[in-house]
Design an enzyme around this catalytic site. Structure first.
Site, mmCIF file in Angstrom:
data_model
loop_
_atom_site.group_PDB
_atom_site.id
_atom_site.type_symbol
_atom_site.label_atom_id
_atom_site.label_comp_id
_atom_site.label_asym_id
_atom_site.label_seq_id
_atom_site.Cartn_x
_atom_site.Cartn_y
_atom_site.Cartn_z
ATOM 1 N N GLY A 48 0.761 -1.245 0.000
ATOM 2 C CA GLY A 48 0.000 0.000 0.000
ATOM 3 C C GLY A 48 0.782 1.281 0.000
ATOM 4 O O GLY A 48 0.318 2.286 -0.520
ATOM 5 N N GLU A 102 4.350 3.927 6.083
ATOM 6 C CA GLU A 102 3.111 3.140 6.022
ATOM 7 C C GLU A 102 2.047 3.939 5.279
ATOM 8 O O GLU A 102 2.060 5.171 5.315
ATOM 9 C CB GLU A 102 2.655 2.824 7.453
ATOM 10 C CG GLU A 102 1.378 2.033 7.570
ATOM 11 C CD GLU A 102 1.475 0.617 7.033
ATOM 12 O OE1 GLU A 102 1.639 0.468 5.797
ATOM 13 O OE2 GLU A 102 1.355 -0.323 7.810
ATOM 14 N N ASP A 106 -4.839 2.136 10.980
ATOM 15 C CA ASP A 106 -6.210 2.228 11.495
ATOM 16 C C ASP A 106 -6.296 1.596 12.883
ATOM 17 O O ASP A 106 -6.354 2.284 13.866
ATOM 18 C CB ASP A 106 -7.264 1.742 10.511
ATOM 19 C CG ASP A 106 -7.028 0.357 9.963
ATOM 20 O OD1 ASP A 106 -6.212 -0.397 10.498
ATOM 21 O OD2 ASP A 106 -7.686 0.017 8.973
ATOM 22 N N ARG A 171 -4.767 8.187 -8.785
ATOM 23 C CA ARG A 171 -3.958 9.276 -8.225
ATOM 24 C C ARG A 171 -4.623 9.911 -7.012
ATOM 25 O O ARG A 171 -3.952 10.435 -6.131
ATOM 26 C CB ARG A 171 -3.722 10.368 -9.277
ATOM 27 C CG ARG A 171 -2.882 9.908 -10.427
ATOM 28 C CD ARG A 171 -2.827 10.997 -11.506
ATOM 29 N NE ARG A 171 -1.981 10.589 -12.590
ATOM 30 C CZ ARG A 171 -0.707 10.949 -12.720
ATOM 31 N NH1 ARG A 171 -0.155 11.725 -11.811
ATOM 32 N NH2 ARG A 171 0.002 10.543 -13.737
#
Length: 179
Positions: A48, A102, A106, A171
């Site tokens: 990610g 990162e 959460d 994007r």
């Protein structure tokens, strides 16, 4: 695009690329200031954070190195709460200043696991740099020094973040539409 469809879910634009890049530049400035004269090691958490790490590193004006690690705790749109280390850390962290990059924190469970793992390798310091944080969803107490943006507890895709492996290529960042 204001709305996108990823697999079986609809998403609406939440953060534009311009908003994201402005915050990335701000955070990079903080890191440049705090690590001036040092040689930090950036650890990019895949998959990610690859877009965030790329844009962040373009703004970093330090002698530094970057390496990649892969941890997983998501299935679909929910965190499983169990962390699986997929690709390990192969370089020495002893006496290094480590900055973990990162995409999103959460619950904090994944990051807590990573910080515990890194701490056993005797780094000089460890800091976290996250693009996004969901403070309302945290299950553990973490000291997140570099946070680009705090967001509510919405499921999001784009700018590296995915839904079952799809949607990373946008994007902008989109949040799921509630049916």
């Amino acid at each position: 695009m204001d709305t996108i469809k990823v697999l079986d879910k609809k998403f609406t634009k939440f953060l534009s690329e311009e908003e994201i890049l402005a915050q990335v530049k701000r955070v990079a400035g903080e890191i440049n200031r705090d690590y001036k004269g040092k040689n930090p090691l950036f650890l990019c958490v895949l998959n990610g954070s690859f877009m965030f790490a790329s844009d962040l590193m373009k703004e970093i004006d330090l002698d530094c190195s970057i390496h990649f690690v892969k941890l997983a705790s998501y299935e679909g749109v929910v965190s499983t709460g169990k962390v699986r280390e997929v690709i390990g850390i192969n370089q020495s962290l002893k006496a290094r200043d480590v900055i973990v990059i990162e995409d999103i924190v959460d619950t904090g469970v994944t990051m807590e696991h990573m910080l515990e793992t890194l701490g056993t390798r005797e780094p000089n310091s460890i800091q976290v740099c996250t693009l996004l944080c969901k403070p309302g969803k945290m299950k553990v107490k973490l000291d997140l020094k570099y946070v680009a943006m705090n967001i509510p507890d919405d499921f999001i895709v784009g700018y590296g973040l995915d839904y079952d492996g799809y949607g990373r290529n946008y994007r902008d960042i989109y949040k799921v539409c509630q049916d």
